[in-house]
Design an enzyme around this catalytic site. Structure first.
Site, mmCIF file in Angstrom:
data_model
loop_
_atom_site.group_PDB
_atom_site.id
_atom_site.type_symbol
_atom_site.label_atom_id
_atom_site.label_comp_id
_atom_site.label_asym_id
_atom_site.label_seq_id
_atom_site.Cartn_x
_atom_site.Cartn_y
_atom_site.Cartn_z
ATOM 1 C CG ASP A 11 21.847 46.075 64.656
ATOM 2 O OD1 ASP A 11 20.539 46.383 64.866
ATOM 3 O OD2 ASP A 11 22.532 46.780 63.779
ATOM 4 C CE LYS A 111 20.701 49.519 64.455
ATOM 5 N NZ LYS A 111 21.638 49.403 63.156
ATOM 6 C CB CYS A 144 25.049 49.590 64.796
ATOM 7 S SG CYS A 144 24.776 49.288 63.257
#
Length: 223
Positions: A11, A111, A144
């Site tokens: 990310d 995701k 995450c």
């Protein structure tokens, strides 16, 4: 390396440049953001040079928030009228930062939850690549990165987190998350050590400072 290693870059998206939007939702700036981006860029270059497969994740959501968790939907409901949760915004916000842009041959996957394994093809991709070791880098350490690392361990991968190529909403949260991963026997070390050809990944079996205050450490060291 004696084992097949893959780098998962979590990310690293433009949404972290939108601090005004993040602040409206109560999120502080990412700790040492510029340094961590530079370290991630160097890690990516070194991994490619070493022939390590690189897999990026991008956190995305529907603009209407219909695929979000209940808590994120409540955040959307309570946010100022001209704001929206990170990930539910324009395409630019979910794009990968230019400083760590994917190269030809890298894999990019979307995701919708904090866990990069949840309802994605990540596990199948790793198995097809004969991967046994994962280096999980990027953002955010306690969200995450940590969630993906925990699932990776449960799926019988050896997992490492480069302490100099991850960050989150403040140093305290960052360091606490790394301690939580250490006690699970995730390898936590600088990325240059993790990528070394002879890296044994043996630190994961030692947690001398875990959960202890400085005064306790003095007793341990004195033994």
């Amino acid at each position: 390396m004696t084992s097949r290693t893959a780098l998962i870059m979590i990310d690293m998206q433009n949404m972290y440049l939108q601090q005004e939007r993040r602040s409206a939702l109560g999120w502080p700036p990412i700790w040492e953001f510029d340094r961590v981006v530079a370290e991630c860029a160097a890690l990516l270059a070194a991994a490619r040079d070493a022939g390590v497969p690189v897999i990026y994740t991008r956190q995305t959501s529907r603009v209407d928030g219909a695929d979000m968790t209940p808590s994120m939907r409540r955040l959307l409901r309570d946010a100022p009228a001209d704001e929206s949760p990170i990930g539910a915004e324009e395409e630019w916000g979910s794009a990968i930062l230019d400083a760590v842009a994917p190269a030809p041959g890298d894999i990019v996957m979307e995701k919708h939850r904090w866990d990069a394994f949840f309802q994605t093809d990540l596990d199948q991709i790793l198995r097809n690549l004969d991967v046994t070791r994962l280096i999980v880098a990027g953002l955010q350490t306690n969200v995450c990165v940590e969630t993906t690392s925990r699932t990776g361990m449960m799926k019988n991968f050896d997992v490492a987190v480069p302490e100099d190529a991850v960050s989150t909403d403040g140093e305290a949260l960052h360091r606490a998350a790394l301690d939580s991963l250490r006690v699970l026997y995730v390898e936590v070390a600088p990325w240059r050590e993790l990528l070394a050809p002879d890296a044994a990944w043996e630190r994961r079996f030692t947690t001398p400072g875990y959960g202890r205050q400085p005064a306790d450490m003095a007793t341990i060291v004195g033994r």
